[in-house]
Design a protein around this motif. Structure first.
Motif, PDB file in Angstrom:
ATOM      1  N   LYS A 365       6.587   0.308  10.156  1.00 56.09           N
ATOM      2  CA  LYS A 365       6.952   1.444   9.725  1.00 56.09           C
ATOM      3  C   LYS A 365       8.427   1.299   8.641  1.00 56.09           C
ATOM      4  O   LYS A 365       8.380   1.898   7.484  1.00 56.09           O
ATOM      5  CB  LYS A 365       6.855   2.429  10.376  1.00 56.09           C
ATOM      6  CG  LYS A 365       6.989   4.042   9.792  1.00 56.09           C
ATOM      7  CD  LYS A 365       7.071   5.091  10.759  1.00 56.09           C
ATOM      8  CE  LYS A 365       7.244   6.438  10.322  1.00 56.09           C
ATOM      9  NZ  LYS A 365       7.246   7.467  11.336  1.00 56.09           N
ATOM     10  N   GLU A 366       9.217   0.786   9.231  1.00 56.67           N
ATOM     11  CA  GLU A 366      10.613   0.624   8.609  1.00 56.67           C
ATOM     12  C   GLU A 366      10.637  -0.422   7.430  1.00 56.67           C
ATOM     13  O   GLU A 366      11.108  -0.071   6.416  1.00 56.67           O
ATOM     14  CB  GLU A 366      11.674  -0.108   9.629  1.00 56.67           C
ATOM     15  CG  GLU A 366      12.157   1.111  10.576  1.00 56.67           C
ATOM     16  CD  GLU A 366      12.576   2.533  10.171  1.00 56.67           C
ATOM     17  OE1 GLU A 366      13.407   2.303   9.069  1.00 56.67           O
ATOM     18  OE2 GLU A 366      12.200   3.692  10.597  1.00 56.67           O
ATOM     19  N   ASP A 373       2.662   6.416   9.400  1.00 59.49           N
ATOM     20  CA  ASP A 373       2.684   7.003  10.730  1.00 59.49           C
ATOM     21  C   ASP A 373       2.573   6.096  11.928  1.00 59.49           C
ATOM     22  O   ASP A 373       1.380   5.330  11.696  1.00 59.49           O
ATOM     23  CB  ASP A 373       1.795   8.434  10.684  1.00 59.49           C
ATOM     24  CG  ASP A 373       2.355   9.305  11.920  1.00 59.49           C
ATOM     25  OD1 ASP A 373       3.761   9.169  12.277  1.00 59.49           O
ATOM     26  OD2 ASP A 373       1.590   9.882  12.352  1.00 59.49           O
ATOM     27  N   VAL A 374       2.999   5.941  12.977  1.00 61.78           N
ATOM     28  CA  VAL A 374       2.896   5.447  14.267  1.00 61.78           C
ATOM     29  C   VAL A 374       2.791   6.358  15.298  1.00 61.78           C
ATOM     30  O   VAL A 374       3.588   7.235  15.360  1.00 61.78           O
ATOM     31  CB  VAL A 374       3.756   4.404  14.507  1.00 61.78           C
ATOM     32  CG1 VAL A 374       3.261   3.697  15.776  1.00 61.78           C
ATOM     33  CG2 VAL A 374       3.660   3.305  13.530  1.00 61.78           C
ATOM     34  N   LYS A 387      -0.479   4.984   0.599  1.00 65.48           N
ATOM     35  CA  LYS A 387      -0.381   4.423  -0.639  1.00 65.48           C
ATOM     36  C   LYS A 387       1.106   4.494  -0.809  1.00 65.48           C
ATOM     37  O   LYS A 387       1.885   3.421  -1.304  1.00 65.48           O
ATOM     38  CB  LYS A 387      -0.922   4.743  -1.835  1.00 65.48           C
ATOM     39  CG  LYS A 387      -2.512   4.559  -1.641  1.00 65.48           C
ATOM     40  CD  LYS A 387      -3.284   4.787  -2.757  1.00 65.48           C
ATOM     41  CE  LYS A 387      -4.609   4.451  -2.672  1.00 65.48           C
ATOM     42  NZ  LYS A 387      -5.403   4.777  -3.739  1.00 65.48           N
ATOM     43  N   ASP A 388       2.031   5.541  -0.369  1.00 61.89           N
ATOM     44  CA  ASP A 388       3.148   5.579  -0.261  1.00 61.89           C
ATOM     45  C   ASP A 388       3.673   6.819   0.681  1.00 61.89           C
ATOM     46  O   ASP A 388       2.915   7.661   1.070  1.00 61.89           O
ATOM     47  CB  ASP A 388       4.009   5.896  -1.651  1.00 61.89           C
ATOM     48  CG  ASP A 388       3.581   7.198  -2.363  1.00 61.89           C
ATOM     49  OD1 ASP A 388       3.931   8.335  -2.018  1.00 61.89           O
ATOM     50  OD2 ASP A 388       2.587   7.352  -3.142  1.00 61.89           O
ATOM     51  N   GLU A 393      -0.729   9.720   0.406  1.00 65.71           N
ATOM     52  CA  GLU A 393      -2.354   9.442  -0.018  1.00 65.71           C
ATOM     53  C   GLU A 393      -2.817   8.289   0.971  1.00 65.71           C
ATOM     54  O   GLU A 393      -2.484   7.158   1.082  1.00 65.71           O
ATOM     55  CB  GLU A 393      -2.335   9.166  -1.539  1.00 65.71           C
ATOM     56  CG  GLU A 393      -3.631   8.838  -1.868  1.00 65.71           C
ATOM     57  CD  GLU A 393      -3.702   8.303  -3.287  1.00 65.71           C
ATOM     58  OE1 GLU A 393      -4.952   7.980  -3.814  1.00 65.71           O
ATOM     59  OE2 GLU A 393      -2.764   8.425  -4.294  1.00 65.71           O
ATOM     60  N   PRO A 394      -3.920   8.574   1.674  1.00 67.27           N
ATOM     61  CA  PRO A 394      -4.607   7.472   2.477  1.00 67.27           C
ATOM     62  C   PRO A 394      -4.919   6.423   1.718  1.00 67.27           C
ATOM     63  O   PRO A 394      -5.342   6.382   0.435  1.00 67.27           O
ATOM     64  CB  PRO A 394      -5.997   8.247   3.014  1.00 67.27           C
ATOM     65  CG  PRO A 394      -5.715   9.909   2.706  1.00 67.27           C
ATOM     66  CD  PRO A 394      -4.769   9.942   1.612  1.00 67.27           C
ATOM     67  N   TYR A 395      -4.870   5.214   2.442  1.00 63.54           N
ATOM     68  CA  TYR A 395      -5.076   4.005   1.704  1.00 63.54           C
ATOM     69  C   TYR A 395      -6.501   3.109   2.486  1.00 63.54           C
ATOM     70  O   TYR A 395      -5.828   1.961   3.353  1.00 63.54           O
ATOM     71  CB  TYR A 395      -3.896   3.175   2.059  1.00 63.54           C
ATOM     72  CG  TYR A 395      -3.710   2.192   0.707  1.00 63.54           C
ATOM     73  CD1 TYR A 395      -4.640   1.650  -0.052  1.00 63.54           C
ATOM     74  CD2 TYR A 395      -2.487   1.548   0.626  1.00 63.54           C
ATOM     75  CE1 TYR A 395      -4.550   0.509  -0.913  1.00 63.54           C
ATOM     76  CE2 TYR A 395      -2.372   0.313  -0.332  1.00 63.54           C
ATOM     77  CZ  TYR A 395      -3.306  -0.085  -1.024  1.00 63.54           C
ATOM     78  OH  TYR A 395      -3.247  -1.026  -2.231  1.00 63.54           O
ATOM     79  N   PRO A 396      -7.253   3.609   2.395  1.00 64.66           N
ATOM     80  CA  PRO A 396      -8.512   3.073   3.264  1.00 64.66           C
ATOM     81  C   PRO A 396      -8.800   1.572   2.852  1.00 64.66           C
ATOM     82  O   PRO A 396      -9.263   0.793   3.797  1.00 64.66           O
ATOM     83  CB  PRO A 396      -9.575   4.146   3.229  1.00 64.66           C
ATOM     84  CG  PRO A 396      -9.509   4.721   1.842  1.00 64.66           C
ATOM     85  CD  PRO A 396      -7.861   4.733   1.956  1.00 64.66           C
TER      86      PRO A 396
END
Length: 455
Positions: A365-366, A373-374, A387-388, A393-396
């Motif tokens: 995550k860093e 998110d974790v 995406k950022d 925005e979800p990145y499926p």
């Protein structure tokens, strides 16, 4: 020994020749709905956290039968327990001929399940969906009320009732009409709470959403139960915040509503406790009914429903039970599995794995903008890819690519979440430290490779 092995792809890419042949036979013999192409894996044998396919490729399984294999593949003690039972009898229908394994397992569950009540009773079904459906039957019998509240992101099964309870409609496409009396509130998804809210403000926001159900959907006096996953599975590995649970418990108590904990996926040592609702009980918010399945029987089909004697004995004879419920072979598997979980302290194994893996996921995550998110509990962890970090925005697409990249390196991963943008972690708790490190290395390599391919 496969149990100690590390991931290895000997065919260059997956699937190999033998797996391709079996997959072709599958496609001819099995409905298309069961013939997905995401995982071209054909098992030859499995031990511990490892799978060997028909071509000799070795995979580290971080899907674990979607939470079924906390104890791992082919535990020798469980095998011997099932063998011993098989030499006596395979089946009785418990309503007609009682067998000791059923009674002993119920006694063990009554000692272990953290629901309310000084004296508890348990009965068994065959699957998680059956457990949830029967938990609702019990709640309706006790309260004499018709309605149930469930939540956004929920997954409770594929029976007619549990499809109605399940949030994602892809799981019930074309299957209606569904039972009446199912009402849905918003689950506390803190990562996607209204922007700018503190955690306490977000929890208050979600409690108000639940209370609004009583104004706009069903009167509280008509609600038999509120059904909650302590840690949502299909919904994206989202833990129910303890402060929110405490507020839900108060709402239930004030209105004569039973609180059901669906521990089908998160139970049986996965979250660092034997049952996740132990965390609820420690906070003074124990559930009234607990349903569980999956890792309960090391892969044998069995599930359980536990509640206080008062609640259980309200059920009218004839309304619960079934031909295979509490099958002797499955009870033998579950008894030995529970013995091993307690003797070898599997909750501690979950905490150890969870600490190591979560620390590494947090480092991702860093390092990477796409890791938004974790979250999770114990060794049930989710990584949400975006995406950022600003837009979230979800990145499926990245998740799908990551799964395929990891597969070709010998690591099995699966997605979750309503947008399909969460990678779930459900590795067997018997995984070795060397396997854990190998899996984490592959995970990061596959993530980098997937990001590069989508640039």
């Amino acid at each position: 020994m496969l149990r100690e092995a590390l991931p290895e792809i000997v065919t260059g890419s997956v699937p190999g020749k033998s797996a391709k042949a079996l997959l072709e036979r599958r496609n001819e013999a099995v409905p298309k709905a069961l013939c997905g192409a995401t995982y071209p894996i054909c098992i030859k044998r499995g031990e511990g956290a490892m799978v060997e396919d028909l071509d000799g490729n070795k995979f580290l399984d971080w899907i674990g039968g979607v939470g079924v294999l906390n104890i791992g593949y082919s535990n020798p003690e469980v095998i011997e327990a099932v063998k011993a039972q098989s030499e006596k009898y395979f089946h009785t229908i418990f309503n007609v001929i009682v067998h000791e394994g059923y009674v002993e397992l119920a006694e063990k569950f009554n000692e272990t399940i953290p629901c309310r009540g000084t004296k508890k009773k348990t009965y068994f079904a065959n699957s998680g969906a059956e457990a949830d459906e029967n938990a609702i039957k019990v709640a309706k019998a006790y309260t004499k009320r018709p309605n149930v509240i469930c939540f956004s992101g929920a997954f409770h099964g594929r029976t007619n009732l549990t499809m109605a309870l399940t949030a994602k409609k892809a799981y019930s496409n074309g299957m209606g009409p569904f039972p009446a009396g199912i009402y849905r509130a918003e689950f506390p998804y803190l990562y996607r709470a209204p922007k700018g809210y503190t955690e306490s403000e977000a929890i208050r926001f979600y409690i108000e959403k639940l209370e609004k159900v009583f104004d706009e959907q069903t009167l509280a006096k008509d609600v038999a139960a509120i059904l909650v996953e302590p840690l949502q599975g299909e919904g994206g590995f989202i833990p129910a915040p303890i402060e929110w649970i405490k507020a839900v418990r108060k709402i239930c108590d004030a209105n004569g509503i039973l609180l059901i904990a669906d521990e089908v996926q998160c139970g049986n040592c996965r979250t660092g406790k034997y049952f996740a609702s132990e965390y609820w009980a420690e906070a003074g918010a124990a559930p009234d009914i607990v349903s569980t399945a999956k890792s309960m029987g090391a892969g044998a089909p069995i599930s359980a429903i536990t509640a206080s004697e008062e609640i259980m004995d309200s059920v009218i004879p004839g309304t619960i039970g079934g031909t295979y419920c509490g099958n002797p072979l499955s009870c033998a598997a579950a008894l030995k599995t529970m013995e091993i979980y307690k003797r070898d302290d599997y909750p501690a194994k979950a905490r150890h794995i969870g600490d190591v893996v979560r620390t590494r996921f947090e480092s991702f995550k860093e390092k990477y903008e796409v890791v938004g998110d974790v979250r999770g509990m114990g060794a049930m962890l989710g990584v949400e890819l975006v995406k950022d970090k600003e837009s979230k925005e979800p990145y499926p697409e990245l998740v799908s690519k990551l799964i395929q990249c990891a597969l070709q390196k010998g690591l099995l991963l699966e997605n979750a979440g309503s947008a399909g943008n969460v990678i779930r972690f459900l590795a067997p708790l018997c995984m070795t430290d060397a396997q854990m490190e190998a899996g984490l290395k592959i995970y990061e390599e596959a993530l980098v490779e997937a990001m590069e391919s989508l640039k």
